[in-house]
Design a protein around this motif. Structure first.
Motif, PDB file in Angstrom:
ATOM      1  N   ASN A  41     -12.638 -16.965  15.233  1.00 38.81           N
ATOM      2  CA  ASN A  41     -11.465 -16.181  15.580  1.00 38.81           C
ATOM      3  C   ASN A  41     -10.677 -15.748  14.345  1.00 38.81           C
ATOM      4  N   GLY A  42     -11.243 -15.928  13.186  1.00 37.62           N
ATOM      5  CA  GLY A  42     -10.537 -15.585  11.961  1.00 37.62           C
ATOM      6  C   GLY A  42     -10.086 -14.131  11.957  1.00 37.62           C
ATOM      7  N   TRP A  43      -8.896 -13.905  11.425  1.00 37.96           N
ATOM      8  CA  TRP A  43      -8.346 -12.547  11.420  1.00 37.96           C
ATOM      9  C   TRP A  43      -7.463 -12.375  10.190  1.00 37.96           C
ATOM     10  N   THR A  44      -7.301 -11.185   9.730  1.00 41.66           N
ATOM     11  CA  THR A  44      -6.491 -10.940   8.541  1.00 41.66           C
ATOM     12  C   THR A  44      -5.072 -11.456   8.709  1.00 41.66           C
ATOM     13  N   CYS A  45      -4.509 -12.006   7.633  1.00 44.17           N
ATOM     14  CA  CYS A  45      -3.122 -12.452   7.641  1.00 44.17           C
ATOM     15  C   CYS A  45      -2.177 -11.343   7.207  1.00 44.17           C
ATOM     16  N   PHE A  46      -2.699 -10.220   6.807  1.00 46.88           N
ATOM     17  CA  PHE A  46      -1.829  -9.105   6.419  1.00 46.88           C
ATOM     18  C   PHE A  46      -1.148  -8.520   7.645  1.00 46.88           C
ATOM     19  N   THR A  47       0.129  -8.177   7.499  1.00 42.71           N
ATOM     20  CA  THR A  47       0.829  -7.458   8.560  1.00 42.71           C
ATOM     21  C   THR A  47       0.350  -5.998   8.569  1.00 42.71           C
ATOM     22  N   ALA A  48       0.716  -5.305   9.625  1.00 44.30           N
ATOM     23  CA  ALA A  48       0.376  -3.880   9.696  1.00 44.30           C
ATOM     24  C   ALA A  48       0.977  -3.122   8.512  1.00 44.30           C
ATOM     25  N   PRO A  49       2.266  -3.322   8.181  1.00 44.62           N
ATOM     26  CA  PRO A  49       2.798  -2.628   6.995  1.00 44.62           C
ATOM     27  C   PRO A  49       2.015  -2.969   5.722  1.00 44.62           C
ATOM     28  N   GLU A  50       1.654  -4.215   5.570  1.00 44.20           N
ATOM     29  CA  GLU A  50       0.925  -4.584   4.348  1.00 44.20           C
ATOM     30  C   GLU A  50      -0.428  -3.877   4.291  1.00 44.20           C
ATOM     31  N   GLN A  51      -1.047  -3.722   5.435  1.00 44.65           N
ATOM     32  CA  GLN A  51      -2.332  -3.019   5.429  1.00 44.65           C
ATOM     33  C   GLN A  51      -2.151  -1.539   5.073  1.00 44.65           C
ATOM     34  N   ARG A  52      -1.032  -0.958   5.541  1.00 44.35           N
ATOM     35  CA  ARG A  52      -0.776   0.432   5.145  1.00 44.35           C
ATOM     36  C   ARG A  52      -0.505   0.524   3.650  1.00 44.35           C
ATOM     37  N   THR A  53       0.253  -0.456   3.144  1.00 40.96           N
ATOM     38  CA  THR A  53       0.522  -0.452   1.701  1.00 40.96           C
ATOM     39  C   THR A  53      -0.771  -0.571   0.904  1.00 40.96           C
ATOM     40  N   MET A  54      -1.641  -1.454   1.333  1.00 40.24           N
ATOM     41  CA  MET A  54      -2.917  -1.627   0.629  1.00 40.24           C
ATOM     42  C   MET A  54      -3.731  -0.339   0.657  1.00 40.24           C
ATOM     43  N   MET A  55      -3.909   0.219   1.835  1.00 36.68           N
ATOM     44  CA  MET A  55      -4.729   1.436   1.922  1.00 36.68           C
ATOM     45  C   MET A  55      -4.113   2.569   1.100  1.00 36.68           C
ATOM     46  N   THR A  56      -2.789   2.653   1.116  1.00 39.51           N
ATOM     47  CA  THR A  56      -2.131   3.724   0.370  1.00 39.51           C
ATOM     48  C   THR A  56      -2.318   3.549  -1.128  1.00 39.51           C
ATOM     49  N   LEU A  57      -2.107   2.332  -1.600  1.00 37.82           N
ATOM     50  CA  LEU A  57      -2.257   2.109  -3.037  1.00 37.82           C
ATOM     51  C   LEU A  57      -3.711   2.318  -3.467  1.00 37.82           C
ATOM     52  N   TRP A  58      -4.645   1.754  -2.700  1.00 35.38           N
ATOM     53  CA  TRP A  58      -6.059   1.897  -3.081  1.00 35.38           C
ATOM     54  C   TRP A  58      -6.438   3.399  -3.155  1.00 35.38           C
ATOM     55  N   CYS A  59      -5.973   4.167  -2.192  1.00 36.37           N
ATOM     56  CA  CYS A  59      -6.318   5.593  -2.188  1.00 36.37           C
ATOM     57  C   CYS A  59      -5.629   6.323  -3.343  1.00 36.37           C
ATOM     58  N   MET A  60      -4.342   6.038  -3.572  1.00 38.15           N
ATOM     59  CA  MET A  60      -3.620   6.732  -4.639  1.00 38.15           C
ATOM     60  C   MET A  60      -4.239   6.422  -5.999  1.00 38.15           C
ATOM     61  N   MET A  61      -4.634   5.173  -6.225  1.00 36.19           N
ATOM     62  CA  MET A  61      -5.238   4.826  -7.521  1.00 36.19           C
ATOM     63  C   MET A  61      -6.721   5.146  -7.546  1.00 36.19           C
ATOM     64  N   ARG A  62      -7.250   5.675  -6.450  1.00 33.82           N
ATOM     65  CA  ARG A  62      -8.680   5.998  -6.321  1.00 33.82           C
ATOM     66  C   ARG A  62      -9.558   4.771  -6.576  1.00 33.82           C
ATOM     67  N   SER A  63      -9.174   3.665  -5.987  1.00 36.24           N
ATOM     68  CA  SER A  63     -10.038   2.487  -6.044  1.00 36.24           C
ATOM     69  C   SER A  63     -11.200   2.673  -5.088  1.00 36.24           C
ATOM     70  N   PRO A  64     -12.374   2.095  -5.401  1.00 34.36           N
ATOM     71  CA  PRO A  64     -13.407   1.972  -4.377  1.00 34.36           C
ATOM     72  C   PRO A  64     -12.826   1.262  -3.160  1.00 34.36           C
ATOM     73  N   LEU A  65     -13.408   1.546  -1.996  1.00 30.09           N
ATOM     74  CA  LEU A  65     -12.946   0.946  -0.741  1.00 30.09           C
ATOM     75  C   LEU A  65     -14.109   0.204  -0.101  1.00 30.09           C
ATOM     76  N   MET A  66     -14.006  -1.106  -0.037  1.00 29.41           N
ATOM     77  CA  MET A  66     -15.059  -1.900   0.596  1.00 29.41           C
ATOM     78  C   MET A  66     -14.414  -2.776   1.670  1.00 29.41           C
ATOM     79  N   ILE A  67     -14.750  -2.491   2.899  1.00 32.57           N
ATOM     80  CA  ILE A  67     -14.152  -3.231   4.005  1.00 32.57           C
ATOM     81  C   ILE A  67     -14.716  -4.647   4.024  1.00 32.57           C
TER      82      ILE A  67
END
Lengths: 415, 415, 415, 415
Positions: free
Chosen positions: D279-305
Motif C-alpha cells: 500500500n506504499g504511496w508517495t508522501c508528497f502533498t499535491a502542491p509538492e508534486q506540482r512544485t516538483m514537476m514545475t521545477l523539473w520542467c523549468m530546469m529541463r531535467s530528465p523525467l523518470m517516474i
C-alpha cells in the motif's frame, strides 16, 4: 605484563616483501640468536602474505589463491614454508624460534579472506559462516586479500577469536595487524574486537597495529587496545622520511609507556630489498643510521630490524649491538625534545633510577655543525657524561659535539 | 637567566579589568609581601589600559584620550596612578613594589597609540615620527587603542626600543605584551622586534605574550623570542575551560623549560570582578581549584593570581601557600600525562634530583571516583609517597584516591 | 527604475589612481559627450580619495588630513577640485557633467573618517557624534581612511543618511561603495544600512559595491540591496585575469537582471596608469580587448572604461563604439555559456524580442583555432547571422570563425 | 542526436528496489503505452540487480550468486525474468517494449562481477581475462557486486566493449551506469572508457550516470561524455530534499542543453516502495508534486517516474499528463532562477520560438503566500499568459498567484 619495554626484533618486509620463505626466516633467527640476543633482540616476525603461494616481491598479486583451512583461516603456503605441511601451520617454525630462546611473530590483515566469504565457509567453533561476518564494502585500499568484518556482529567476533586461538596454538608471540591504524572511520571498533580476541586467546601476544600514521587524537584508544601502533606511513631509507620523524616523535613522545609504544617503524639497515636485488643495501649513510638509532631509542620506539641479518657487515652489527645506547629503551622515561629547528634537534630523557639522564643532539642540516645541548635545559650541573657512539668522556663541562651532516651524539649523564 | 622557573605573581585583570588603580596595586603588593612571598610569589602586574583616564571595568572605551608623552609613549593616567604625576610614570610604584622585595610588571598592547600616529609625534631618540612606524591597517580586533607597527622599518624598531628603555628606567621587571600570541599572520615578525627591544633595554625583563591560543606550530619561535606565552584564550572560572586545559597541557608540556614556559593563564581564585560587583567571588568549587593548581604545577605553567588578594579567605590563602605543591614548579621536569580519558587524567613528573617523582590523578567526571595512578606507568616500586593536598602518607602500595567530582590528588613519591 | 540596464561609463581609477583632478574629469566628460554618448555611455565616476589633498598615484597616504566638513562628511580636496571651493563640494562638477547630458558618480569607502571619530564631530541632523557611530575595530584591510560603523545603532544610520543627503544635494547619480563586497563577516548589515540611506536620499542613485570577489552565496542579498557588485578582485590588463573571468561569469550569469548586475570590473583599455607613466597604455592585445568586450556584453556586465578617454586611438574608439555589440546589453537576456574548456568557450543569449539570439565563441588558447558554435546548442536552424566585429554575414550555415589566440567572434542571429 | 531533449520514462527503483520482475516491467510498459506515450513518455528502465536471483527489496544481498555468462557478463536472473531463459538476456523484454512503441533501458554498476575476476573468466572477443581488467581495491561503497576496472588497460576497454555490444544486441536504448557520478577520484577515466564503449557499440544508447551529487567542477567533462548525470544523492518524497533542489538547480541550469542534461532524479509519485508495503504511496502533498514537476520542467531535467504506474490514481495521471507543462522541456531554453529566498523562488525560461517565455513561482514557505513574478525581470510587457496547472488566463497584468504551502504556479506567456 605484555610489552613492558618496546619490543626489539626482526621483520621480513624490508628485505623480502611478500615473498619471505621459511629458510630465510630460520637463517635470520639463527643469526639473531647468535649475535643479537645478548643485546635484547628477541622477536622474529614473518610479514605479509605468507599464505600466498605465488608472491615474488613487494607487490600483491590480485585474485590469488590464498591458502586457508576449511574455516577460512589463512595458512602458510607450503611451497614457501615446508614445515607447515600437514596442517601444522606456523607451529614448527615457532617451535624452532622458541628453541633459540627467541619469540615468534606474524603479520595479518584485518578481516577474512575474500574467497572465504564468497564460499560461505563455516567459522570455527561457531554456528556462523564467513559471509555473515564479512563486510562486502570494507576492503583494504592497497591489498587485495581480505574483507573487513562487521564488528558489531557475533559472527565477526567468532572469526577473530578463531584465528587468535589458532595463533596461540601455533605459539605466536607477536601479531602485527595491518590495514587498521590509519585514520579509517571503521577502525576504532575493529581494533577493539581484534584486541579482545588477542587478549582472550590464552597466550601472551603482543598486538602491533599498522600502517600509519595513526591519528594523534586516537592516542588514548590505541594505548588501551594495542601494544604498539605506527606513527608514520612505511618508513624507508630516505633522509626526508627520517627528518620528518622528529616532528612525529615530538607529538607522540608523551604517549610512550609500559604496554603501549608509539612505533616509528622498521630500521632499514644492512641488506634490503633482497627480493628485487640480491645486492640491495641501505641508502642511509652511517651518520643517518646513528641518528635513526638514537632517535628511536630516545623516544623509546619499538626496534624492528628490516635488513637480512646474515649479510650484516661490521658497521651494521656494531650499530645494532651498541649496548649502552639500547639501554636507553629500558632505563629512561619521560623523554621529550627540548629544541627542534630546521637545522638542529635536542632530546632529553631522565633515567628512572634517578642517577642521571640521557641527552642527545642531532644535526639535521646538510653541513657539519658544532651542536651543544642547550645548557639551561639541564637545570643543574652534572659530574660525568659519556657519549655513547664514540665513548668519549666528559667531566662536567658543556655537552657539545662536532657532527657531520645528519649525524647524532647522545650522552649518558651522571648527576 | 630570565624566567629560570615559571613566574609566580598577581595580575589586576581578573579583579579590576581595565580600571585598576595605584591604591589597589599597592594593597595587593603589601598582601603578597606579607603572606605569599615566602612561597615564591613575587610579581605584581598592572594589566591593560593604565594609560586610560576613564576606564571603569573590563570594557575598553573607544576613541579615548590615552595619556602619552611627547614621543607617543603611553603614561599611567594620573587620576588613577597619582605617583605617576610629574612625568614619573610607573617609577615610584615600581620602587614601592621593589621595596617590598617583589617585582613589578605591566601590560602593553603591541603597536603605538593611534593618536600618536595621527599627530605625527617624534619617536624618542630617533629622527623618525610615529606615523612612519605605524601600520594604518594593522589593529587589534578587540581593543581600540593602537596601530601595529611596520616591523621591517627602522622606525618601528626605534619605537619599541624607546618604550622598553622607558620601562627599564621605571624599573619594570615583567612585560605582558598583548594582541600578539594568537595565530596572526603578522605576529612572528612583530614578536621578534619586541623581543629584541626587550633584550636590549639594559634591564632583565620577563617577556610574556598574550592572548592565546598560541599556535603549536610556532612553539620553537615562541621559545626563542619569549619567556611565556598563552596557550588558551582568556581563562575564567568555568569548568569547561578548566577541563579543556588538559588537552592543551598535553600538547604543550614538552615545550616547558627554563626561560620558556607555556602559560595556562591566570588563576581566577578568591575575589574576582570587583569592578563590576564588590562581592564577586570565584565560581570554581574547592575541588576545581585544587585541580587547577595541581595541573598548573605539574605542567609547570606560570602562576598569576587573578583575585583581589586582601580579600582572600582561609581556603584561598591555603590554596596559594601549599609549599610542597608549589615546589613541583621548581623540582620537577619532563612532566607529561600518562592517561587522559573523558573521566580521568593522570600526570607524571620526574624530580630533577633523581630521588623520586610526582604523580597526579584528576577526576574529570561529575561523579565521585576512586582513581589509581596507572601502576605500570611507574615502571618500578617506591618507598614512600605523600599526598600533597591531604598530607596522607603511603609506604609503597598503590597511589589511589577517592575523589569528589573535579578534584585532584598529587603525590610526592620517594624512590 | 534604477539601473534597468547595466550602467556604462568611465571611472578615473585605472588611469589616475587616487590622484584624479577636476580638470581630468572634465576633459573625459567632454570626450564622452562628444564621442561616446550616442552609444549609450553616460556615467562619469570619480574614484577613491578625492578628499585627500596629497594623493599622487595609486597608493594611499596613511594618516593624511582628509578634507571634511564639521559633520565628518568628506569633501573634495580643493587643490584638486577647485570648483569645490566655498563648501560647494561636487555640486559644480556634477552640474557640468549634467550639462553635457551625462551622469555623475563618486567613490566612497564604507564608514566615516577616522579623525571624525577621534574628534567626536557631530553627525548632521542628529544628536549623535561620530565616535558613537564608528566601530574602532572595523577598518579596511588596505585603505587607511575610515572606521566602519556600528550598523545596528541609530547613530550609524544617521551618519549614512547624512552623507547620501549631501550627495543628493550635489547631484550625484552613482555611488561606488568600497570595502564592502568581499566575504567580510560584517558587511551584510552594513550593506543594508547603506542601501537604505541611498534609497531614501531623495534622488535616484545607482549603488555599486566593491571590491570583489563578492561571495556567490550572497547573490540574493546583493540583488536585493545593490545595483551592481564586483565578482572579482581588481581587474587589470593581464590575460590570466581575463581568462579567469570566464569561470566567474559562468557562476554569476543567472543573477544578472534589471536593477541588479554582477560586475566584471573596469575595462582597462587605451591610456592607463597616467599618474605613473604619461605614456602608459593597455597591455591587452586587440584580440584580448575584443574578447573582453564580447564577454562583458554577453554576460551583461556593467561597462566602465578605465582609460584616459582623450588619448583614445582609433582602435580603442572603435572598440567602444561598436553599436551592435553594445546592443547586446539591452536586447538580450538569460545568457549563459554552453561550453567552456581550457581552449574554448561559447556563450548563448536569447534576444528579448524573440526574433533571434546572440552566439559568441572565444579562443582561450595560445594558438589560432577554428571554433564553431556548438550546432546542437542552437536547437534549430536560423535564417541569417552577422558577426559583430567583422560585419560578415552568414545565411544559415554553421557559426564558425578562425580566431587568433585570445580572440572572440559574436553573431547576431535572426531566427 | 542522442537525448536531444531530456529523456522521459519510468524506472523500477522507487517502487521495487532491487527486486523488480519481468511481469512488473511489462505491466508498467503496457500502462505507459496506453496512457502516457502521447505525452512524450517513452523509456522503460529496469534498475539495479536484475542479475540477482534472491533480491527481495531495496537492500543488496552480499556474496550472492549473480547470474553471468561465460565471459563475466551479467544476465537477467531467469527466476525473475523468464523470457531471458536460454541465454536470450533482455532481448525478448526489449522486443516487447519496442513493440509498444517505447524504448528499453537497464541499470548497470561500473566494473565487472567480483566472481568473474576470482574465476578468471575470459573477456569476450579478446585474449584477456576478467582478473586482468578488474581492480581488486576499487569497489562500490554501498553495493557488493563489482570490482571497478583498471581503465588504462586494454583489458578494461575490452570488457566494457563486450557488455555494450551485448546490450546493443539485446536492443537496449538507455543505460543508467551507477557508482560513477559522485566525486570519486577514479571516475573521470572510467566514465571516458564507458562512454567510448557506449558510443561504439553500434546502437544509439542514452548514457545516464549515477549516483549524485556530481561535482559541479566536472560539468564540462560530464557534458562531453554522458547524456545525463545526477545532481543529487537519491531523491525521495521528502520536502527538505525537494526544497534543496532549488539550490542545485540554480547551480546546474546553465549546463542543460541538447545531448547533456543535469538530472534531478526520479519522480517519487503514486505507488512507491511496493516491495516493502503493497500500500506504499508517495508522501508528497499535491502542491509538492506540482512544485516538483514545475521545477523539473523549468530546469529541463530528465523525467523518470518512480511509482508503479498501473496503480496511478486520477491525480497522479493528470500530474503526469499535463501536456502544456511537459512542453516546457522541448520548447524552452536558457532557463534560470530570477529570485530565490528562503520563502520564494521564481524561474524564467525563454521560448525558443521567440513568441514568449515561461515564468514560474514557487512557495517554499509553510504558509499560504501571494507570490508575484518579479515584474522588472520581464523587461517588457506581454499580451497574454496562461497558468498551466489551473488554466487561468491573464491578459497582460501581473503574474501573480495565491499559493498554498509548497505549491507552484507557472505561466506560458505570449509576447
Amino acid at each position: 605484563m605484555i610489552a613492558q619495554y618496546p619490543p626489539m626484533g626482526w621483520n621480513s618486509w624490508d628485505c623480502y616483501g611478500a615473498a619471505v620463505t621459511e629458510d630465510t626466516v630460520r637463517r635470520n633467527a639463527a643469526y639473531m640468536a647468535k649475535y643479537l640476543k645478548p643485546y635484547g633482540w628477541e622477536y622474529i616476525v614473518v610479514d605479509i602474505q605468507w599464505y600466498q603461494p605465488t608472491a615474488v616481491n613487494h607487490a600483491y598479486a590480485p585474485f590469488s589463491d590464498a591458502v586457508m583451512d576449511g574455516f577460512g583461516r589463512l595458512l602458510p603456503a607450503e611451497n614457501r614454508f615446508p614445515s607447515a605441511s600437514g596442517g601444522r601451520g606456523f607451529g614448527p617454525l615457532a617451535d624452532y624460534v622458541h628453541s633459540l630462546g627467541l619469540k615468534f611473530g606474524i603479520h595479518i590483515m584485518r578481516g577474512l579472506p575474500r574467497m572465504a566469504a564468497h564460499r560461505r565457509l563455516p567459522i570455527f567453533g561457531s554456528g556462523f559462516t564467513c559471509d555473515q561476518a564479512a563486510h562486502p564494502n570494507s576492503i583494504c585500499a592497497w591489498n587485495p586479500d581480505m574483507y573487513g568484518l562487521k564488528c558489531d556482529l557475533p559472527a565477526a567476533r567468532a572469526y577473530y577469536d578463531s584465528i587468535f586461538q589458532l595463533y596461540a596454538q601455533w605459539g605466536v608471540d607477536y601479531v602485527k595487524c595491518d590495514d587498521i591504524a590509519r585514520e579509517y572511520p571503521h577502525c576504532q571498533r575493529e581494533i577493539e574486537v581484534i584486541s579482545a580476541a588477542c587478549r582472550n586467546c590464552g597466550r601472551e601476544i603482543v598486538l602491533s597495529l599498522s600502517p600509519g600514521p595513526a591519528p594523534l587524537e586516537q592516542a588514548e584508544h590505541l594505548k588501551t587496545y594495542a601494544n604498539l601502533w605506527r606513527i608514520t606511513d612505511d618508513f624507508w631509507d630516505e633522509w626526508p622520511l627520517l627528518e620528518g620523524m622528529f616532528e612525529r616523535a615530538e607529538k607522540w613522545c608523551v604517549h610512550a609507556g609500559p604496554g603501549h609504544w608509539p612505533d616509528a617503524d622498521m630500521l632499514p639497515v644492512g641488506a634490503l630489498r633482497q627480493c628485487d636485488d640480491p645486492n640491495g643495501w641501505t641508502c642511509f649513510t652511517a651518520p643517518e643510521q646513528r641518528t635513526m638509532m638514537t632517535l628511536w631509542c630516545m623516544m623509546r620506539s619499538p626496534l624492528m630490524i628490516g635488513g637480512n641479518l646474515p649479510k650484516n657487515d661490521d658497521f651494521t652489527l656494531r650499530l645494532l649491538t651498541n649496548g649502552p645506547l639500547l639501554a636507553i629503551e629500558k632505563d629512561s622515561w619521560c623523554a621529550h625534545p627540548v629544541r627542534r629547528t630546521a637545522e638542529e634537534c635536542a632530546w632529553l630523557a631522565p633515567r628512572k633510577d634517578g642517577a642521571g639522564f640521557y641527552a642527545a643532539v642531532f644535526n639535521l642540516s646538510d653541513q657539519e655543525r658544532r651542536i651543544a645541548f642547550p645548557r639551561e635545559a639541564l637545570e643543574s650541573g652534572f659530574s660525568r657524561a659519556t657519549e655513547l657512539w664514540t665513548g668519549k668522556e666528559n667531566d662536567g663541562g658543556e655537552l657539545v659535539a662536532c657532527l657531520p651532516p645528519h649525524d647524532a651524539a647522545v650522552w649518558r649523564v651522571e648527576r
